[in-house]
Design an enzyme around this catalytic site. Sequence first.
Site, PDB file in Angstrom:
ATOM      1  N   LYS A 204       0.867  -1.186   0.000  1.00  0.00           N
ATOM      2  CA  LYS A 204       0.000   0.000   0.000  1.00  0.00           C
ATOM      3  C   LYS A 204       0.899   1.229   0.000  1.00  0.00           C
ATOM      4  O   LYS A 204       1.596   1.517   0.974  1.00  0.00           O
ATOM      5  CB  LYS A 204      -0.920   0.012   1.214  1.00  0.00           C
ATOM      6  CG  LYS A 204      -1.921   1.171   1.207  1.00  0.00           C
ATOM      7  CD  LYS A 204      -2.864   1.073   2.403  1.00  0.00           C
ATOM      8  CE  LYS A 204      -3.869   2.209   2.414  1.00  0.00           C
ATOM      9  NZ  LYS A 204      -4.766   2.152   3.580  1.00  0.00           N
ATOM     10  N   ARG A 214     -10.715  10.303   0.980  1.00  0.00           N
ATOM     11  CA  ARG A 214     -10.801  11.060   2.237  1.00  0.00           C
ATOM     12  C   ARG A 214     -12.203  11.625   2.430  1.00  0.00           C
ATOM     13  O   ARG A 214     -12.720  11.684   3.542  1.00  0.00           O
ATOM     14  CB  ARG A 214      -9.755  12.180   2.235  1.00  0.00           C
ATOM     15  CG  ARG A 214      -8.329  11.708   1.929  1.00  0.00           C
ATOM     16  CD  ARG A 214      -7.567  11.317   3.170  1.00  0.00           C
ATOM     17  NE  ARG A 214      -6.339  10.606   2.839  1.00  0.00           N
ATOM     18  CZ  ARG A 214      -5.178  11.178   2.521  1.00  0.00           C
ATOM     19  NH1 ARG A 214      -5.101  12.496   2.473  1.00  0.00           N
ATOM     20  NH2 ARG A 214      -4.113  10.447   2.272  1.00  0.00           N
ATOM     21  N   ARG A 225       0.705  10.181   5.636  1.00  0.00           N
ATOM     22  CA  ARG A 225       0.926   8.812   6.113  1.00  0.00           C
ATOM     23  C   ARG A 225       2.244   8.251   5.590  1.00  0.00           C
ATOM     24  O   ARG A 225       2.408   7.046   5.448  1.00  0.00           O
ATOM     25  CB  ARG A 225      -0.249   7.931   5.701  1.00  0.00           C
ATOM     26  CG  ARG A 225      -1.575   8.394   6.308  1.00  0.00           C
ATOM     27  CD  ARG A 225      -2.697   7.405   6.004  1.00  0.00           C
ATOM     28  NE  ARG A 225      -3.895   7.790   6.734  1.00  0.00           N
ATOM     29  CZ  ARG A 225      -5.060   8.116   6.180  1.00  0.00           C
ATOM     30  NH1 ARG A 225      -5.183   8.098   4.864  1.00  0.00           N
ATOM     31  NH2 ARG A 225      -6.101   8.450   6.936  1.00  0.00           N
ATOM     32  N   GLU A 241       7.666  -6.939   2.229  1.00  0.00           N
ATOM     33  CA  GLU A 241       6.369  -6.895   2.896  1.00  0.00           C
ATOM     34  C   GLU A 241       5.576  -8.167   2.603  1.00  0.00           C
ATOM     35  O   GLU A 241       4.896  -8.716   3.479  1.00  0.00           O
ATOM     36  CB  GLU A 241       5.583  -5.668   2.433  1.00  0.00           C
ATOM     37  CG  GLU A 241       6.161  -4.320   2.849  1.00  0.00           C
ATOM     38  CD  GLU A 241       5.813  -3.948   4.289  1.00  0.00           C
ATOM     39  OE1 GLU A 241       5.184  -4.768   4.987  1.00  0.00           O
ATOM     40  OE2 GLU A 241       6.198  -2.839   4.705  1.00  0.00           O
ATOM     41  N   LYS A 256      -2.184  -1.948  -3.649  1.00  0.00           N
ATOM     42  CA  LYS A 256      -3.026  -0.742  -3.652  1.00  0.00           C
ATOM     43  C   LYS A 256      -2.133   0.492  -3.694  1.00  0.00           C
ATOM     44  O   LYS A 256      -1.223   0.588  -2.875  1.00  0.00           O
ATOM     45  CB  LYS A 256      -3.893  -0.739  -2.390  1.00  0.00           C
ATOM     46  CG  LYS A 256      -4.835   0.443  -2.265  1.00  0.00           C
ATOM     47  CD  LYS A 256      -5.655   0.329  -0.977  1.00  0.00           C
ATOM     48  CE  LYS A 256      -6.643   1.485  -0.845  1.00  0.00           C
ATOM     49  NZ  LYS A 256      -7.425   1.401   0.407  1.00  0.00           N
ATOM     50  N   SER A 282      -9.922   5.313  -5.327  1.00  0.00           N
ATOM     51  CA  SER A 282     -10.812   6.449  -5.581  1.00  0.00           C
ATOM     52  C   SER A 282     -10.290   7.395  -6.653  1.00  0.00           C
ATOM     53  O   SER A 282     -11.054   7.846  -7.518  1.00  0.00           O
ATOM     54  CB  SER A 282     -11.039   7.219  -4.277  1.00  0.00           C
ATOM     55  OG  SER A 282      -9.805   7.694  -3.742  1.00  0.00           O
ATOM     56  N   TYR A 321     -15.023   0.398  -7.637  1.00  0.00           N
ATOM     57  CA  TYR A 321     -16.318   1.025  -7.388  1.00  0.00           C
ATOM     58  C   TYR A 321     -17.294   0.769  -8.532  1.00  0.00           C
ATOM     59  O   TYR A 321     -18.489   1.029  -8.392  1.00  0.00           O
ATOM     60  CB  TYR A 321     -16.119   2.525  -7.155  1.00  0.00           C
ATOM     61  CG  TYR A 321     -15.245   2.789  -5.950  1.00  0.00           C
ATOM     62  CD1 TYR A 321     -15.752   2.702  -4.666  1.00  0.00           C
ATOM     63  CD2 TYR A 321     -13.877   3.071  -6.093  1.00  0.00           C
ATOM     64  CE1 TYR A 321     -14.950   2.893  -3.550  1.00  0.00           C
ATOM     65  CE2 TYR A 321     -13.060   3.262  -4.995  1.00  0.00           C
ATOM     66  CZ  TYR A 321     -13.600   3.174  -3.723  1.00  0.00           C
ATOM     67  OH  TYR A 321     -12.791   3.352  -2.616  1.00  0.00           O
TER      68      TYR A 321
END
Length: 334
Positions: A204, A214, A225, A241, A256, A282, A321
């Site tokens: 990510k 958001r 972040r 990871e 992602k 998004s 989506y």
Amino acid sequence: MSISYGSFPGTRPRRLRTTPAMRRMVAETRLHPAGLILPAFVREGVTEPVPLQSMPGVLQHTRDTLRKAAAEAVAAGVGGIMLFGVPEESKKDAVGTPGTDPDGILQVAIRDVRAEVGDDLVIMSDLCLDEHTDHGHCGVLDAEGRVDNDATLERYAEMARVQADAGVHTVGPSGMMDGQVRVIREALDGAGHQDVSILAYTVKYASAFFGPFREAVGSSLKGDRNTYQQDPANARESLRELELDLAEGADMVMVKPALPYLDILRQIADAVDVPVAAYQISGEYAMVEAAAANGWIDRDRAIMETLTSVRRAGAGMILTYWATEVAQRLNRGE
């Protein structure tokens, strides 16, 4: 005028592109409704769904409209639904209490969807604190305002237990805390939820494409972040990871965002023998919708092309989506 036929091509790949039926028959990459997962937002305290300005066509659902969306996804053959809870602003606090409250909006939504569709849809839940904290970070902060990895893991263990108690099939830890998969696996097993699977957000990146999300989760984020999500410049650490998440008990792994990281997705898919997912996030959605609204691209073709590229790069499952819309189109043979 004489023609030398020896100058014409002997091999003609175009023969396999002559008709739509021919192209369908020889297609190397295929989308299927069961490989699509619908991310869905449910907002506490609203009586009507709230449209998202930055993501045209996407809603913050009420409990009732979420149930309807889940039923519609089942009818279309969609494989899963990933639930995100948006608590009332007044309930957020520094440790994300709504995320571990059995009556918090996400847990209520899990129970609602499970009651509506049972096992006909894989019900997944976002296991992260960012929607539930008043500072918007994915974990608990220390005295200096930094995300405390190990204190956050304790909260994740609690979240895993309450989400599993609510009836979720799969938890999706998305906070990128070191050791999160192991702690969540131990918490689930210790609470008798051995059958609840973990879709690890293994890769990510700290991406600019998260912007519209958001709004979707009513984020209270201050700052960024970058100290826990991955640096977009790095590729090798994704494999590290991956190794850690698999050793800690991940059942499935995710990359992602999707489109900006197809190279990473390919590396991950080539390296594992567990299911691989990618999240078309998004910003990816918003770019296509915005360009289509301005008449700059063909919306339907662009949707299918982006999803096909993610599938071609190695994702067996795609969070998008457009999941229900695309599943319906696939069912119609489009």
